[in-house]
Design a protein around this motif. Structure first.
Motif, PDB file in Angstrom:
ATOM      1  N   MET A 142       1.068  -1.180   0.093  1.00  0.00           N
ATOM      2  CA  MET A 142      -0.011  -0.062   0.161  1.00  0.00           C
ATOM      3  C   MET A 142       0.829   1.330  -0.094  1.00  0.00           C
ATOM      4  O   MET A 142       2.041   1.414   0.771  1.00  0.00           O
ATOM      5  N   PHE A 143       0.488   2.177  -0.749  1.00  0.00           N
ATOM      6  CA  PHE A 143       1.268   3.501  -0.670  1.00  0.00           C
ATOM      7  C   PHE A 143       0.096   4.423  -0.208  1.00  0.00           C
ATOM      8  O   PHE A 143      -0.987   4.394  -0.837  1.00  0.00           O
ATOM      9  N   CYS A 144       0.341   5.110   0.864  1.00  0.00           N
ATOM     10  CA  CYS A 144      -0.651   6.127   1.394  1.00  0.00           C
ATOM     11  C   CYS A 144      -0.119   7.435   1.647  1.00  0.00           C
ATOM     12  O   CYS A 144       1.255   7.608   1.722  1.00  0.00           O
ATOM     13  N   GLN A 145      -0.783   8.499   1.533  1.00  0.00           N
ATOM     14  CA  GLN A 145      -0.551   9.671   1.672  1.00  0.00           C
ATOM     15  C   GLN A 145      -1.718  10.705   2.335  1.00  0.00           C
ATOM     16  O   GLN A 145      -2.618  10.407   2.371  1.00  0.00           O
ATOM     17  N   GLN A 146      -1.129  11.885   2.776  1.00  0.00           N
ATOM     18  CA  GLN A 146      -2.317  13.008   3.174  1.00  0.00           C
ATOM     19  C   GLN A 146      -3.172  12.620   4.402  1.00  0.00           C
ATOM     20  O   GLN A 146      -2.732  11.709   4.875  1.00  0.00           O
ATOM     21  N   SER A 147      -4.232  13.125   4.484  1.00  0.00           N
ATOM     22  CA  SER A 147      -5.017  12.944   5.539  1.00  0.00           C
ATOM     23  C   SER A 147      -5.485  11.686   6.002  1.00  0.00           C
ATOM     24  O   SER A 147      -5.917  11.157   7.071  1.00  0.00           O
ATOM     25  N   TRP A 148      -5.722  10.830   4.839  1.00  0.00           N
ATOM     26  CA  TRP A 148      -6.270   9.349   4.894  1.00  0.00           C
ATOM     27  C   TRP A 148      -5.108   8.280   5.321  1.00  0.00           C
ATOM     28  O   TRP A 148      -5.554   7.230   5.635  1.00  0.00           O
ATOM     29  N   ALA A 149      -4.043   8.930   5.425  1.00  0.00           N
ATOM     30  CA  ALA A 149      -2.839   8.075   5.524  1.00  0.00           C
ATOM     31  C   ALA A 149      -2.916   7.106   6.955  1.00  0.00           C
ATOM     32  O   ALA A 149      -2.646   6.130   6.849  1.00  0.00           O
ATOM     33  N   PRO A 150      -3.075   7.649   8.017  1.00  0.00           N
ATOM     34  CA  PRO A 150      -3.061   7.113   9.296  1.00  0.00           C
ATOM     35  C   PRO A 150      -4.197   6.103   9.153  1.00  0.00           C
ATOM     36  O   PRO A 150      -3.779   4.886   9.677  1.00  0.00           O
ATOM     37  N   ALA A 151      -5.223   6.110   9.032  1.00  0.00           N
ATOM     38  CA  ALA A 151      -6.233   5.052   8.714  1.00  0.00           C
ATOM     39  C   ALA A 151      -6.020   4.146   7.919  1.00  0.00           C
ATOM     40  O   ALA A 151      -6.249   2.881   7.984  1.00  0.00           O
ATOM     41  N   ALA A 152      -5.631   4.400   6.653  1.00  0.00           N
ATOM     42  CA  ALA A 152      -5.149   3.375   5.744  1.00  0.00           C
ATOM     43  C   ALA A 152      -3.884   2.595   6.065  1.00  0.00           C
ATOM     44  O   ALA A 152      -4.005   1.371   5.923  1.00  0.00           O
ATOM     45  N   ALA A 153      -3.023   3.308   6.802  1.00  0.00           N
ATOM     46  CA  ALA A 153      -1.958   2.521   7.271  1.00  0.00           C
ATOM     47  C   ALA A 153      -2.519   1.376   8.312  1.00  0.00           C
ATOM     48  O   ALA A 153      -1.859   0.249   8.345  1.00  0.00           O
ATOM     49  N   LYS A 154      -3.305   1.736   9.095  1.00  0.00           N
ATOM     50  CA  LYS A 154      -3.765   0.689  10.149  1.00  0.00           C
ATOM     51  C   LYS A 154      -4.468  -0.454   9.375  1.00  0.00           C
ATOM     52  O   LYS A 154      -4.355  -1.341   9.907  1.00  0.00           O
ATOM     53  N   ILE A 155      -5.140  -0.007   8.368  1.00  0.00           N
ATOM     54  CA  ILE A 155      -5.991  -1.299   7.671  1.00  0.00           C
ATOM     55  C   ILE A 155      -4.730  -2.192   7.165  1.00  0.00           C
ATOM     56  O   ILE A 155      -5.061  -3.484   7.134  1.00  0.00           O
ATOM     57  N   ALA A 156      -3.652  -1.565   6.445  1.00  0.00           N
ATOM     58  CA  ALA A 156      -2.767  -2.380   5.916  1.00  0.00           C
ATOM     59  C   ALA A 156      -2.053  -3.207   7.068  1.00  0.00           C
ATOM     60  O   ALA A 156      -1.630  -4.469   6.818  1.00  0.00           O
ATOM     61  N   GLU A 157      -1.947  -2.640   8.058  1.00  0.00           N
ATOM     62  CA  GLU A 157      -1.317  -3.338   9.176  1.00  0.00           C
ATOM     63  C   GLU A 157      -1.999  -4.420   9.785  1.00  0.00           C
ATOM     64  O   GLU A 157      -1.631  -5.859   9.697  1.00  0.00           O
ATOM     65  N   ASP A 158      -3.492  -4.162   9.586  1.00  0.00           N
ATOM     66  CA  ASP A 158      -4.511  -5.399  10.039  1.00  0.00           C
ATOM     67  C   ASP A 158      -4.496  -6.203   9.122  1.00  0.00           C
ATOM     68  O   ASP A 158      -4.652  -7.664   9.562  1.00  0.00           O
ATOM     69  N   GLN A 159      -4.198  -6.270   7.727  1.00  0.00           N
ATOM     70  CA  GLN A 159      -4.125  -7.169   6.939  1.00  0.00           C
ATOM     71  C   GLN A 159      -3.015  -7.914   6.745  1.00  0.00           C
ATOM     72  O   GLN A 159      -2.855  -8.759   5.715  1.00  0.00           O
ATOM     73  N   GLY A 160      -2.001  -7.235   7.333  1.00  0.00           N
ATOM     74  CA  GLY A 160      -0.576  -8.033   7.050  1.00  0.00           C
ATOM     75  C   GLY A 160       0.204  -7.697   5.975  1.00  0.00           C
ATOM     76  O   GLY A 160       0.770  -8.557   5.521  1.00  0.00           O
ATOM     77  N   ASN A 161      -0.467  -6.426   5.445  1.00  0.00           N
ATOM     78  CA  ASN A 161       0.331  -6.003   4.155  1.00  0.00           C
ATOM     79  C   ASN A 161       1.331  -4.974   4.445  1.00  0.00           C
ATOM     80  O   ASN A 161       1.396  -4.271   5.415  1.00  0.00           O
ATOM     81  N   GLU A 162       2.316  -4.882   3.482  1.00  0.00           N
ATOM     82  CA  GLU A 162       3.491  -3.393   3.424  1.00  0.00           C
ATOM     83  C   GLU A 162       2.826  -2.368   3.142  1.00  0.00           C
ATOM     84  O   GLU A 162       2.022  -2.105   2.400  1.00  0.00           O
ATOM     85  N   CYS A 163       3.318  -1.168   4.024  1.00  0.00           N
ATOM     86  CA  CYS A 163       2.711   0.087   3.675  1.00  0.00           C
ATOM     87  C   CYS A 163       3.998   0.908   3.451  1.00  0.00           C
ATOM     88  O   CYS A 163       4.913   1.062   4.269  1.00  0.00           O
ATOM     89  N   TRP A 164       3.724   1.829   2.549  1.00  0.00           N
ATOM     90  CA  TRP A 164       4.789   2.729   2.305  1.00  0.00           C
ATOM     91  C   TRP A 164       3.923   4.185   2.483  1.00  0.00           C
ATOM     92  O   TRP A 164       3.079   4.433   1.928  1.00  0.00           O
ATOM     93  N   TYR A 165       4.508   5.001   3.444  1.00  0.00           N
ATOM     94  CA  TYR A 165       4.066   6.407   3.544  1.00  0.00           C
ATOM     95  C   TYR A 165       4.906   7.218   2.977  1.00  0.00           C
ATOM     96  O   TYR A 165       5.926   7.586   3.193  1.00  0.00           O
TER      97      TYR A 165
END
Length: 425
Positions: free
Chosen positions: A148-171
């Motif tokens: 997952m690539f995430c940025q801006q105001s949705w990044a914290p919630a998106a990163a938490k979802i990626a973490e819960d799903q066991g996927n790599e997250c780039w901020y």
């Protein structure tokens, strides 16, 4: 009155039919004069904007057919509160990166904010529009993805979802405000790093599998503040069309891209007052401060609002970038330089990584007097081929800088051979 001033007059009083701006634009396109065409299209844009009759045109996107089935698995999923339709520099950079990865053969999906709930394909990229951040988990759940690539105001919630799903997250860090909520009056990387350590925005930087900055200036802040590695991917900018490299008699204005306080609008207005024989145009997505309106602006300055990039630069002989904050990079600088337009910019943040030429940088950038001196020295040179060549050289250097690092590209393609083998079986 000079021809230049006659051209400028059309911004305040467009010609009457049958020689209206749209008619002139159409004639110019039919006769192979694209620079003239975008100029008259921008004139029409400004006329409509002043009369509040031109909402954003989303028709091309809304007409795309609904995508009934998503891919079984995506290599990269982009998540951002804004991406398409494009709403600013950060969204343009994210969309450019998505296009580049898709061109490499990777499967790319996007979850972003939009005006309606729908799924569609745009330029080989699958999009899910959602209108509320609360719908993000359900939307992301429709995708299977590796990174997952995430940025801006949705990044914290998106990163938490990626973490819960066991996927790599780039901020992806797009702004100093992603690291330091209040940087007013602070410009040096070390001082900003000290503020960053005290910020409540450090959690995502520390938790993400990989952090990506848009300049070495931001990279230095992250490294010093959090003692962690940070990659750099410079904002991707499409090269200008050949006709955009030609300067015509339309290129007679001084452009400022951004009308906010931190973009230095007060300095731009002082410069317009100090140089009454020059024409100043201010473009930008965000509105100018409430204290300004066309009635209390200098007569030789016009606020145009958001104008197509090619239309804006067609009219510029010089670009001002008087940033009064630690600008992470300032994509306006490479956009102008790649078109051979000199830039006069603040020596702050990541701007010197792109501009470099001493005569294009203002050291005492909070001082309006320094800007008047610098602009007065540069203006007589703007018509010289030597200045244009220096601008083009810096623009060419940026084209090399924005290339995706081979190591990062290889990291994203690790699983591709395995997927190809599965498909062959």
């Amino acid at each position: 009155m000079s021809n230049r001033h006659n051209l400028f007059a059309y911004w305040t009083k467009p010609p009457r039919p049958p020689l209206s701006a749209p008619v002139r634009a159409l004639i110019a396109r039919l006769t192979g004069r694209p620079a003239q065409a975008v100029f008259w299209e921008a004139v029409e844009h400004n006329r409509r904007r002043l009369h509040d009759t031109e909402p954003p045109d989303l028709t091309p996107l809304l007409r795309l057919p609904e995508l009934e089935e998503l891919e079984e698995e995506y290599d990269v999923l982009f998540v951002s509160n804004a991406m398409l339709p494009v709403r600013g520099g950060g969204t343009r950079s994210f969309l450019h990166l998505a296009r580049n990865l898709a061109a490499l053969g990777l499967k790319v999906g996007v979850v972003c904010g939009g005006p309606a709930v729908r799924t569609f394909r745009f330029e080989s990229i699958d999009f899910i529009w959602i209108v509320d951040e609360g719908d993000m988990r359900e939307a992301i759940g429709r995708f299977r993805y590796r990174t997952m690539f995430c940025q801006q105001s949705w990044a914290p919630a998106a990163a938490k979802i990626a973490e819960d799903q066991g996927n790599e997250c780039w901020y992806f860090l797009r702004s100093i405000e992603d690291v330091v909520p209040d940087s007013e009056g602070v410009y040096e990387a070390s001082a900003l790093a000290a503020l960053a350590r005290q910020s409540d925005r450090s959690a995502l930087i520390l938790r993400a599998d990989r952090v990506v900055a848009n300049s070495r200036f931001v990279q230095a802040i992250v490294r010093e503040a959090f003692d962690r590695e940070c990659d750099v991917i410079y904002p991707g900018i499409e090269p200008p069309a050949p006709w955009e490299l030609r300067r015509t008699n339309l290129a007679c204005s001084i452009l400022a891209m951004g009308g906010t306080q931190k973009k230095g609008i007060d300095i731009v207005i002082e410069l317009a007052s100090a140089f009454p024989d020059e024409r100043f145009l201010v473009c930008g997505v965000k509105s100018m401060p409430a204290k300004y309106n066309q009635k209390n602006l200098p007569k030789n300055l016009r606020w145009l609002g958001q104008v197509d990039t090619s239309a804006a630069y067609t009219m510029g002989k010089l670009v001002l970038m008087p940033s009064l904050w630690p600008e992470p990079l300032g994509r306006v600088c490479p956009e102008a330089l790649m078109r051979g337009i000199p830039v006069l910019a603040s020596r702050v943040g990541g701007i010197p990584e792109v501009v470099m030429e001493p005569q294009f940088l203002v050291d005492d950038f909070t001082n309006a007097r320094a800007w008047k001196d610098a602009l007065g020295a540069l203006l007589p040179k703007t018509g010289r081929s030597s200045i244009r060549q220096k601008a083009l050289a810096r623009g060419a250097a940026y084209q090399s800088m924005q290339a995706l690092d081979p190591a990062l590209s290889a990291r994203l393609r690790i699983a591709e051979p395995a997927r190809q083998m599965d498909q062959q079986e």
